[in-house]
Design an enzyme around this catalytic site. Structure first.
Site, PDB file in Angstrom:
ATOM      1  N   ARG A 297       2.453   8.612  -6.664  1.00 29.16           N
ATOM      2  CA  ARG A 297       2.023   9.929  -7.164  1.00 29.16           C
ATOM      3  C   ARG A 297       2.176  10.144  -8.664  1.00 29.16           C
ATOM      4  O   ARG A 297       1.609  11.098  -9.199  1.00 29.16           O
ATOM      5  CB  ARG A 297       2.764  11.049  -6.425  1.00 29.16           C
ATOM      6  CG  ARG A 297       2.607  11.042  -4.908  1.00 29.16           C
ATOM      7  CD  ARG A 297       1.173  11.129  -4.470  1.00 29.16           C
ATOM      8  NE  ARG A 297       1.028  11.387  -3.033  1.00 29.16           N
ATOM      9  CZ  ARG A 297      -0.088  11.198  -2.367  1.00 29.16           C
ATOM     10  NH1 ARG A 297      -1.162  10.732  -2.981  1.00 29.16           N
ATOM     11  NH2 ARG A 297      -0.148  11.449  -1.072  1.00 29.16           N
TER      12      ARG A 297
ATOM     13  N   ASP B 143       1.197   2.761   3.690  1.00 23.72           N
ATOM     14  CA  ASP B 143       0.351   3.844   3.177  1.00 23.72           C
ATOM     15  C   ASP B 143       1.203   5.092   2.937  1.00 23.72           C
ATOM     16  O   ASP B 143       0.776   6.215   3.217  1.00 23.72           O
ATOM     17  CB  ASP B 143      -0.807   4.151   4.124  1.00 23.72           C
ATOM     18  CG  ASP B 143      -1.882   5.027   3.492  1.00 23.72           C
ATOM     19  OD1 ASP B 143      -1.842   5.224   2.265  1.00 23.72           O
ATOM     20  OD2 ASP B 143      -2.753   5.528   4.234  1.00 23.72           O
TER      21      ASP B 143
ATOM     22  N   HIS C 223       0.823  -1.202   0.000  1.00 24.62           N
ATOM     23  CA  HIS C 223       0.000   0.000   0.000  1.00 24.62           C
ATOM     24  C   HIS C 223       0.867   1.265   0.000  1.00 24.62           C
ATOM     25  O   HIS C 223       1.298   1.734   1.048  1.00 24.62           O
ATOM     26  CB  HIS C 223      -0.878  -0.031   1.258  1.00 24.62           C
ATOM     27  CG  HIS C 223      -1.906   1.037   1.308  1.00 24.62           C
ATOM     28  ND1 HIS C 223      -2.916   1.024   2.237  1.00 24.62           N
ATOM     29  CD2 HIS C 223      -2.117   2.167   0.585  1.00 24.62           C
ATOM     30  CE1 HIS C 223      -3.684   2.086   2.082  1.00 24.62           C
ATOM     31  NE2 HIS C 223      -3.206   2.799   1.079  1.00 24.62           N
TER      32      HIS C 223
ATOM     33  N   HIS D  38       1.713   5.213  -2.246  1.00 17.76           N
ATOM     34  CA  HIS D  38       1.292   6.227  -3.215  1.00 17.76           C
ATOM     35  C   HIS D  38       2.547   6.811  -3.855  1.00 17.76           C
ATOM     36  O   HIS D  38       3.270   7.578  -3.221  1.00 17.76           O
ATOM     37  CB  HIS D  38       0.474   7.316  -2.521  1.00 17.76           C
ATOM     38  CG  HIS D  38      -0.764   6.793  -1.871  1.00 17.76           C
ATOM     39  ND1 HIS D  38      -1.966   6.689  -2.537  1.00 17.76           N
ATOM     40  CD2 HIS D  38      -0.970   6.306  -0.622  1.00 17.76           C
ATOM     41  CE1 HIS D  38      -2.868   6.164  -1.717  1.00 17.76           C
ATOM     42  NE2 HIS D  38      -2.294   5.918  -0.551  1.00 17.76           N
TER      43      HIS D  38
ATOM     44  N   HIS E 295     -10.317   0.517   1.069  1.00 16.65           N
ATOM     45  CA  HIS E 295     -10.207   1.702   1.923  1.00 16.65           C
ATOM     46  C   HIS E 295     -11.581   1.874   2.548  1.00 16.65           C
ATOM     47  O   HIS E 295     -12.557   2.155   1.846  1.00 16.65           O
ATOM     48  CB  HIS E 295      -9.828   2.918   1.078  1.00 16.65           C
ATOM     49  CG  HIS E 295      -9.874   4.232   1.798  1.00 16.65           C
ATOM     50  ND1 HIS E 295      -8.742   4.967   2.067  1.00 16.65           N
ATOM     51  CD2 HIS E 295     -10.913   4.957   2.282  1.00 16.65           C
ATOM     52  CE1 HIS E 295      -9.088   6.087   2.692  1.00 16.65           C
ATOM     53  NE2 HIS E 295     -10.413   6.103   2.827  1.00 16.65           N
TER      54      HIS E 295
ATOM     55  N   PHE F 225      -4.500  14.713   3.777  1.00 17.68           N
ATOM     56  CA  PHE F 225      -4.207  13.547   4.602  1.00 17.68           C
ATOM     57  C   PHE F 225      -2.932  12.854   4.109  1.00 17.68           C
ATOM     58  O   PHE F 225      -2.667  12.819   2.912  1.00 17.68           O
ATOM     59  CB  PHE F 225      -5.354  12.539   4.536  1.00 17.68           C
ATOM     60  CG  PHE F 225      -6.617  12.961   5.225  1.00 17.68           C
ATOM     61  CD1 PHE F 225      -6.744  12.835   6.594  1.00 17.68           C
ATOM     62  CD2 PHE F 225      -7.698  13.447   4.493  1.00 17.68           C
ATOM     63  CE1 PHE F 225      -7.922  13.199   7.243  1.00 17.68           C
ATOM     64  CE2 PHE F 225      -8.883  13.803   5.124  1.00 17.68           C
ATOM     65  CZ  PHE F 225      -8.999  13.680   6.511  1.00 17.68           C
TER      66      PHE F 225
ATOM     67  N   ASN G  39      -4.858   6.231  -7.215  1.00 19.77           N
ATOM     68  CA  ASN G  39      -5.370   7.612  -7.181  1.00 19.77           C
ATOM     69  C   ASN G  39      -4.335   8.606  -7.711  1.00 19.77           C
ATOM     70  O   ASN G  39      -3.917   9.539  -7.033  1.00 19.77           O
ATOM     71  CB  ASN G  39      -5.858   7.994  -5.784  1.00 19.77           C
ATOM     72  CG  ASN G  39      -4.814   7.818  -4.700  1.00 19.77           C
ATOM     73  OD1 ASN G  39      -3.829   7.107  -4.879  1.00 19.77           O
ATOM     74  ND2 ASN G  39      -5.029   8.459  -3.567  1.00 19.77           N
TER      75      ASN G  39
ATOM     76  N   ASN H 240      -5.228   9.449   7.071  1.00 20.09           N
ATOM     77  CA  ASN H 240      -6.564   8.888   6.969  1.00 20.09           C
ATOM     78  C   ASN H 240      -6.487   7.379   6.758  1.00 20.09           C
ATOM     79  O   ASN H 240      -5.956   6.940   5.742  1.00 20.09           O
ATOM     80  CB  ASN H 240      -7.310   9.536   5.797  1.00 20.09           C
ATOM     81  CG  ASN H 240      -8.777   9.190   5.792  1.00 20.09           C
ATOM     82  OD1 ASN H 240      -9.317   8.738   6.790  1.00 20.09           O
ATOM     83  ND2 ASN H 240      -9.431   9.404   4.657  1.00 20.09           N
TER      84      ASN H 240
ATOM     85  N   ASP I 234      -8.641   3.088  -3.422  1.00 18.51           N
ATOM     86  CA  ASP I 234      -7.985   3.702  -2.263  1.00 18.51           C
ATOM     87  C   ASP I 234      -8.008   5.223  -2.308  1.00 18.51           C
ATOM     88  O   ASP I 234      -7.804   5.841  -3.351  1.00 18.51           O
ATOM     89  CB  ASP I 234      -6.542   3.228  -2.134  1.00 18.51           C
ATOM     90  CG  ASP I 234      -5.952   3.638  -0.803  1.00 18.51           C
ATOM     91  OD1 ASP I 234      -6.461   3.170   0.219  1.00 18.51           O
ATOM     92  OD2 ASP I 234      -5.031   4.459  -0.785  1.00 18.51           O
TER      93      ASP I 234
END
Length: 429
Positions: free
Chosen positions: A68, A309, A64, A66, A183, A327, A98, A282, A156
């Protein structure tokens, strides 16, 4: 590169090995494990690593993160994010969808993989979105994304609030034999919440997020997984009742697993010093009761994975009030040390269990190679100790993101080598 890793303490739960021995790597795979001597090592050129006093473990997989890219490269890129992951001992990562545009179609999955092939020193396993544009209205081409290389689906950053649509996506994921990463957040309940609903939120005058915001979706998703037979993986669990529901669901035969992030087992809401958005994530930092149940869930195996995360943001974004800032915190370069410090040193996990939660189980949940150092397996290896003591310094991070509440924290456990396919991709100097 051929490696002779000498005198290390091998931790390999998949093969029930917990011993001091040597490990020889040839042509990217584990060639020999045991008490080796120079007479047993082939004559080709060999790089020797003396792992005395250190643990030799199958490489960590972060389920998990990110990264980007594409769309938010000022926060992080696949190049900088995976370099940070390698420094943290991770040999593989799962970037969430995302991005901008969202990773919601076969073309976007291929785009992520193409960038990773060029820029990443570690394995990248993309996660595709559940709905187009992550808008919650129309299901993506799940089969097409899997064919292109997606290893899971997730929305997510939000939950799919349409339960019927989500049920259909679970059925498609079951057909494709991939996990659904959830999520859990009821967006109708969260409002403008920015931190845990408790005394600290009242003190700071910031709207809180109750445990029920997470718990009601955990319950819903478990019921949908039970009906569809989907492999459900619950992301960044933070509440006492999430652990209890996962435990009960496992006893009921539901195919469910859960992860806990280091910030959720290492820190409570009481440690937030003031209106500092580096403490905003979050789900939010919860109560001491929640933290204790998360630790116990990791200890008894209810919670099977530790994930970060990892969520980098720009410095100016995190200078805002908790009420206004985005977040998320970074976690790739602190996860191992926080796990050692708060779980191993405190007796919740043994060193072998740490490897299960950070390597063996994540690889099994995702259905990818790794988490196993038997002869013939890929030489994805993390070499680290559990005794080095130092202070976390965000200025040394390879990630673009410096947004962490753990800057200056005293921790134990340092990664010395990260090896992917027999190649040293990170070495502590």
């Amino acid at each position: 590169m051929n490696l002779w890793i000498k005198n290390g303490h091998l931790l390999d739960p998949a093969n029930d090995r917990n011993e001091i021995c040597d490990l020889y790597v040839k042509d990217g795979k584990v060639a020999c494990v045991g008490s080796l001597s120079s007479g047993r090592i082939p004559e080709e050129e060999v790089t020797v690593i003396d792992a005395s006093g250190k643990y030799v473990m199958p490489g960590f997989l972060d389920l998990h993160v990110h990264l980007r890219e594409p769309g938010f490269e000022y926060k992080e890129t696949i190049r900088t994010g995976t370099a940070a992951m390698a420094k943290g001992g991770f040999t593989a990562v799962c970037p969430m969808p995302n991005t901008k545009p969202a990773t919601d179609c076969p073309e976007m999955i291929r785009r992520v993989l193409e960038i990773a092939e060029k820029d990443s020193p570690i394995h990248v396993y993309p996660v595709g979105a559940v709905t187009k544009g992550q808008m919650g209205e129309e299901m993506t081409d799940i089969a097409g994304m899997v064919k292109a290389g997606a290893k899971a689906i997730s929305e997510d950053g939000k939950s799919v609030m349409n339960a019927e649509l989500y049920r259909e996506a679970m059925r498609e994921a079951t057909k494709a034999d991939i996990p659904v990463m959830a999520h859990c957040e009821d967006r109708n309940m969260v409002g403008k919440g920015a931190m845990n609903a408790g005394a600290k939120a009242e003190e700071l005058g910031i709207q809180g997020i109750t445990n029920a915001v997470e718990d009601v979706i955990v319950a819903r998703d478990i019921l949908l997984a039970k009906e569809t037979g989907a492999r459900l993986h619950l992301c960044h669990c933070s509440t006492e009742d999430s652990v209890k529901m996962i435990r009960a669901a496992k006893e009921d035969g539901v195919k469910v697993s859960g992860e806990v992030c280091p910030h959720h087992f290492a820190m409570t809401e009481d440690e937030i010093p003031g209106d500092d958005a580096n403490y905003k994530m979050n789900p939010p930092l919860r109560s001491s009761t929640d933290v204790e149940e998360l630790c116990l869930g990791l200890a008894d195996g209810t919670m099977e994975a530790i994930s970060t995360d990892h969520a980098p943001h720009g410095e100016e974004e995190k200078k805002k009030s908790i009420a206004e800032a985005p977040f998320g915190i970074v976690g790739s370069e602190t996860a191992y040390a926080l796990t050692v410090t708060h779980l191993v040193k405190k007796g919740y996990l043994t060193p072998m269990q740490l490897v299960e939660r950070m390597s063996t189980n994540p690889c099994r949940i995702l259905g990818v190679p790794g988490g196993n150092l038997a002869e013939g397996m890929p030489a994805d290896i993390t070499i680290a100790d559990m005794d080095s003591e130092y202070q976390i310094d965000k200025n040394t991070f390879l990630s673009k993101g410096k947004n962490t509440p753990f800057d200056g924290a005293l921790v134990n456990g340092r990664v010395y080598y990260t090896i992917v396919g027999g190649n040293i991709v990170y070495q502590y100097k």
